[in-house]
Each structure stands twice: as C-alpha cells, then as structure tokens.
Design an enzyme around this catalytic site. Sequence first.
Site, PDB file in Angstrom:
ATOM      1  N   ASP A 112     128.444  16.000 124.326  1.00 11.17           N
ATOM      2  CA  ASP A 112     128.322  15.160 125.529  1.00 11.17           C
ATOM      3  C   ASP A 112     128.150  13.694 125.121  1.00 11.17           C
ATOM      4  OD1 ASP A 112     127.590  14.831 128.548  1.00 11.17           O
ATOM      5  OD2 ASP A 112     125.916  13.929 127.472  1.00 11.17           O
ATOM      6  N   LYS A 148     132.970  12.622 132.444  1.00 12.09           N
ATOM      7  CA  LYS A 148     133.350  11.691 131.364  1.00 12.09           C
ATOM      8  C   LYS A 148     134.582  12.157 130.594  1.00 12.09           C
ATOM      9  CE  LYS A 148     129.690  13.381 130.809  1.00 12.09           C
ATOM     10  NZ  LYS A 148     128.613  14.320 130.807  1.00 12.09           N
ATOM     11  N   LYS A 171     130.703  10.544 125.743  1.00  8.69           N
ATOM     12  CA  LYS A 171     130.245   9.299 126.391  1.00  8.69           C
ATOM     13  C   LYS A 171     130.501   8.088 125.493  1.00  8.69           C
ATOM     14  CE  LYS A 171     126.690  11.245 129.362  1.00  8.69           C
ATOM     15  NZ  LYS A 171     125.280  11.643 129.451  1.00  8.69           N
ATOM     16  N   GLU A 220     124.223  20.342 130.796  1.00  2.22           N
ATOM     17  CA  GLU A 220     125.597  20.731 131.130  1.00  2.22           C
ATOM     18  C   GLU A 220     125.625  22.225 131.453  1.00  2.22           C
ATOM     19  OE1 GLU A 220     128.535  19.211 131.523  1.00  2.22           O
ATOM     20  OE2 GLU A 220     127.666  17.252 131.185  1.00  2.22           O
ATOM     21  N   GLU A 267     131.642   5.065 137.507  1.00  2.00           N
ATOM     22  CA  GLU A 267     130.346   4.519 137.066  1.00  2.00           C
ATOM     23  C   GLU A 267     129.384   5.599 136.594  1.00  2.00           C
ATOM     24  OE1 GLU A 267     128.514   2.366 135.468  1.00  2.00           O
ATOM     25  OE2 GLU A 267     128.969   0.797 136.917  1.00  2.00           O
ATOM     26  N   GLY A 280     118.571  20.366 136.549  1.00  2.00           N
ATOM     27  CA  GLY A 280     120.002  20.202 136.862  1.00  2.00           C
ATOM     28  C   GLY A 280     120.654  19.155 135.975  1.00  2.00           C
TER      29      GLY A 280
HETATM   30  N1  LIG Z   1     124.138  16.787 136.432  1.00  2.00           N
HETATM   31  C1  LIG Z   1     124.023  15.509 136.062  1.00  2.00           C
HETATM   32  O1  LIG Z   1     122.917  14.941 136.070  1.00  2.00           O
HETATM   33  C2  LIG Z   1     125.237  14.714 135.667  1.00  2.00           C
HETATM   34  C3  LIG Z   1     125.093  13.367 135.332  1.00  2.00           C
HETATM   35  C4  LIG Z   1     126.219  12.607 135.025  1.00  2.00           C
HETATM   36  C5  LIG Z   1     127.465  13.216 135.017  1.00  2.00           C
HETATM   37  N2  LIG Z   1     127.570  14.554 135.310  1.00  2.00           N
HETATM   38  C6  LIG Z   1     128.915  15.147 135.294  1.00  2.00           C
HETATM   39  O2  LIG Z   1     129.268  15.461 136.644  1.00  2.00           O
HETATM   40  C7  LIG Z   1     130.075  16.636 136.660  1.00  2.00           C
HETATM   41  C8  LIG Z   1     129.428  17.643 137.613  1.00  2.00           C
HETATM   42  O3  LIG Z   1     128.121  17.958 137.160  1.00  2.00           O
HETATM   43  P1  LIG Z   1     127.212  18.985 137.993  1.00  2.00           P
HETATM   44  O4  LIG Z   1     125.870  18.927 137.377  1.00  2.00           O
HETATM   45  O5  LIG Z   1     127.383  18.746 139.439  1.00  2.00           O
HETATM   46  O6  LIG Z   1     127.931  20.369 137.594  1.00  2.00           O
HETATM   47  P2  LIG Z   1     127.767  21.772 138.321  1.00  2.00           P
HETATM   48  O7  LIG Z   1     126.517  21.828 139.115  1.00  2.00           O
HETATM   49  O8  LIG Z   1     128.040  22.802 137.273  1.00  2.00           O
HETATM   50  O9  LIG Z   1     128.979  21.769 139.385  1.00  2.00           O
HETATM   51  C9  LIG Z   1     130.314  21.879 139.016  1.00  2.00           C
HETATM   52  C10 LIG Z   1     131.118  22.115 140.267  1.00  2.00           C
HETATM   53  O10 LIG Z   1     132.498  22.197 139.897  1.00  2.00           O
HETATM   54  C11 LIG Z   1     133.027  23.390 140.466  1.00  2.00           C
HETATM   55  N3  LIG Z   1     134.182  23.795 139.693  1.00  2.00           N
HETATM   56  C12 LIG Z   1     134.239  24.418 138.493  1.00  2.00           C
HETATM   57  N4  LIG Z   1     135.528  24.554 138.114  1.00  2.00           N
HETATM   58  C13 LIG Z   1     136.272  24.024 139.116  1.00  2.00           C
HETATM   59  C14 LIG Z   1     137.665  23.873 139.347  1.00  2.00           C
HETATM   60  N5  LIG Z   1     138.556  24.280 138.442  1.00  2.00           N
HETATM   61  N6  LIG Z   1     138.086  23.304 140.512  1.00  2.00           N
HETATM   62  C15 LIG Z   1     137.193  22.882 141.427  1.00  2.00           C
HETATM   63  N7  LIG Z   1     135.867  22.984 141.272  1.00  2.00           N
HETATM   64  C16 LIG Z   1     135.418  23.546 140.121  1.00  2.00           C
HETATM   65  C17 LIG Z   1     131.902  24.368 140.494  1.00  2.00           C
HETATM   66  O11 LIG Z   1     132.163  25.402 141.425  1.00  2.00           O
HETATM   67  P3  LIG Z   1     131.446  26.861 141.302  1.00  2.00           P
HETATM   68  O12 LIG Z   1     129.965  26.604 141.250  1.00  2.00           O
HETATM   69  O13 LIG Z   1     131.883  27.554 142.532  1.00  2.00           O
HETATM   70  O14 LIG Z   1     131.980  27.438 140.031  1.00  2.00           O
HETATM   71  C18 LIG Z   1     130.784  23.431 140.980  1.00  2.00           C
HETATM   72  O15 LIG Z   1     130.910  23.242 142.370  1.00  2.00           O
HETATM   73  C19 LIG Z   1     130.188  17.124 135.218  1.00  2.00           C
HETATM   74  O16 LIG Z   1     131.407  16.682 134.676  1.00  2.00           O
HETATM   75  C20 LIG Z   1     129.018  16.462 134.527  1.00  2.00           C
HETATM   76  O17 LIG Z   1     129.284  16.209 133.157  1.00  2.00           O
HETATM   77  C21 LIG Z   1     126.506  15.297 135.646  1.00  2.00           C
END
Ligand SMILES: NC(=O)c1ccc[n+]([C@@H]2O[C@H](COP(=O)([O-])OP(=O)(O)OC[C@H]3O[C@@H](n4cnc5c(N)ncnc54)[C@H](OP(=O)(O)O)[C@@H]3O)[C@@H](O)[C@H]2O)c1
Length: 350
Positions: A222, A127, A226, A211, A151, A208
């Site tokens: 957050d 976001k 949003k 944040e 989305e 999961g």
């Molecule tokens: N989790 C949810 O339910 C949810 C829901 C809606 C939106 N979101 C949004 O979706 C996004 C991802 O969430 P997530 O839960 O998947 O987070 P996550 O599990 O912490 O994953 C983040 C990913 O980004 C990578 N990363 C960090 N810095 C980076 C960089 N500079 N270049 C490339 N990759 C990088 C991390 O790699 P490493 O692990 O190797 O550091 C990891 O693969 C966030 O912005 C979050 O706000 C999440």
Amino acid sequence: MELKLAFIGFGNVARAFARMLCAHRSRLAEEYDLTWKVTALATGKHGCVLSQSALDVEEAVAVVERNESLTELSTVRAAHDSIEIIQACDADVLFETTPLDPDSGEPAAAYIRSALSRGINVVTANKGPIAFAHRELKTLAGTNGVAFRFEGTVMDGAPVFNLAEYCLPATRVLGFYGLLNSTTNIILTGMESGQSFDESLAEATRLGIAEANPDYDIDGWDAAVKTVALANVLMNANARPSDVKRAGIRAVSSEHLKSAAQGGNAVRLVARAETAGDGLRLTVSPETVPLASPLGCARGASNVLVIKTDLMGEIAIFETDPGVEQTAYALLSDLIRIHEDLMTERRHKI
Ligand SMILES: NC(=O)c1ccc[n+]([C@@H]2O[C@H](COP(=O)([O-])OP(=O)(O)OC[C@H]3O[C@@H](n4cnc5c(N)ncnc54)[C@H](OP(=O)(O)O)[C@@H]3O)[C@@H](O)[C@H]2O)c1
C-alpha cells in the site's frame, strides 16, 4: 446545479461519503448551489442497480450494512456488473472506490477509463489507477473534457494534490518522505504500547482502515503504491510499484521496538522519493527515526508527508488519526471542485 452521481464500490469509504452527502445536503445547496442525486450503484457482492430518477441513498447504505442486496431497493433496475453500470448510467460524476489491486490497478483503471471515455467526471479513492495509469487517465480526461480527481488516494482527506496544484505555483517537487500507511503505524505503535501484532492489526480492521487484504499493508505494498502515486503526480514520474525497493514490517519485533525506544527512537515504515542521478529512487522500509521527529511522534493511524521543493523548502503535512470520514471528505472536496469548474464553464458559455 444538480449533479447525478454514480458509485462503483459501496464499501466503508463510499458509504461514509454517502452519509456525509446526506448530512450536509443543505450546506452544499446553500453555500455552493450544489444539489445531487444518486442514479447508479455497483458493488461486488451486494448487487448493481440503476435508477432513471433517483435512488434512496440512505436506504442503500442501510441495505448494504444489513448485508442484503441493493436489488431490494425500490425504483431500481438491476444490472449485471460494474461495466454495464458505467456504460448505462446517467451520471455527471462517478466515484470509484473498489478495492486496491497492487499488482495491476485493475479493474479500477478499466472502470475509470470506461467512465472518462463516456465523458463522465471521475473521482477515485483508489491509488492503484494513479500508480499504474495516471498519465494515461489524465490525458483521457483532458481529451474528453472532463475531470479526473483523486485527493483521497494517498493521505485520506489531507490536501496533498490540491496543495501542490493550487497553492504552490511554479515550484518543483524535488522529493518527499513520510508515513503513508495507517495500518502499519497502528501496528508499530500498538506494539510499542505492549499490544501484540495481531491485536493491533485487529484494531486497524475494526476501524475500517486496513485494506480488504491486510497483507498489502503489512508487506509495504500500500505504501509503495502511494509512493508511486505521489511521484507520478507531484514529480511527473512514470514509475510503477515494482520500481519501489520495498520491505514491510513483518521482521520488526517487540524487542526491536523496545531497544529503539530505550535509545530515544522509534521504528516507522518510511516511504521515500529521492532524485538519484538522472533517475528517481523510491523506497519503502522500516527505519529507526528519533522519537522527537515528525515521523517518530506520529502515532496510531496518523500520517505524515514531508515534501521537498525548490522554491518553498520543506513542507510537512500531518494528519492526526484519520479514518474513513477523512477519505469521505476527500471525495466531497473533489466533488465540490468539479462542481465549481462546471459552474465556471457554464458561466463562460452564457
Ligand atoms: N478505508 C480507508 O480508510 C481508505 C482510505 C483511503 C483510500 N482507501 C481506498 O478506497 C477504496 C475503498 O476502500 P474501502 O475501505 O471502502 O473498501 P471496502 O470497504 O472493502 O469496499 C469496497 C467496495 O468495492 C466493492 N467492489 C469490490 N469489487 C468490485 C467490483 N469489481 N465492482 C464494483 N464494486 C466492487 C465492494 O462490494 P462488496 O462488498 O459487495 O464485495 C465494496 O462495496 C480502496 O481502493 C482503498 O484502498 C480506503
């Protein structure tokens, strides 16, 4: 049509999406004529890789879940960082799912800018770029003749932006209110049920949902980001998270929750956008709401958004217990929309 996919970020959301793509490969091919292959993956600490043919995405998921480097994969070339991947990848659609930076939306916005400038369609679940740079990125996408879709940024897979874009023609959004942060709702409703703050937060982390830095959830950042994303897209605002009057849930005690419950109420972290004079008033703060209201009865990870419109009155969207699967679905729905638009474009060219 076959689409080449690149991933910037391969964490919880991106891996759930990759698993969904693999599990429903034949459904996508049969129902949408959509086939795909992954040509690039970038992470923070697990390596950045490119492939001239196709990466083994199931193996990539397994490698990251074993906490190993993607450079272990066969038929890949290692790259230095995400920017090198974006500049060098051969991709039709790039999925940006790096962590939220609520102070700037960077480096995610820079990654998206760079991909759109190269004529790559972009889907993000982050976001930050919508809150800090929606107008600019949308214009850049238009200039380069590609799509910019998001989305999953506000209500996981519940269709908020698609609802407004495709199902409410000619309406104006006058304001909205809702519960936009699952982690704080898990904490508040966990505490209502007798758990401690820390136990409830641990549950959100285990699912999961929290944040990477849970302070962003707890302190209302957050939800503020949003709120701004919704205002910028649905109300054509040009707000920033610093425009939101924000209070988190640290001051909400078990006693506070108990006394609210005795009066038939609940405490929830409520996000609001209201027109005030010529401007827009954006707030995120704990509010006491009736237990029997849509906000009061949303428990656990559930999210609620009530949109106020001029022609359609109020519409409530209720998402029950979302998890990463729902955000993964948002990425899938955006991918299908981009594919459909590309197919239409191709038909018009014939
Ligand atoms: N989790 C949810 O339910 C949810 C829901 C809606 C939106 N979101 C949004 O979706 C996004 C991802 O969430 P997530 O839960 O998947 O987070 P996550 O599990 O912490 O994953 C983040 C990913 O980004 C990578 N990363 C960090 N810095 C980076 C960089 N500079 N270049 C490339 N990759 C990088 C991390 O790699 P490493 O692990 O190797 O550091 C990891 O693969 C966030 O912005 C979050 O706000 C999440």
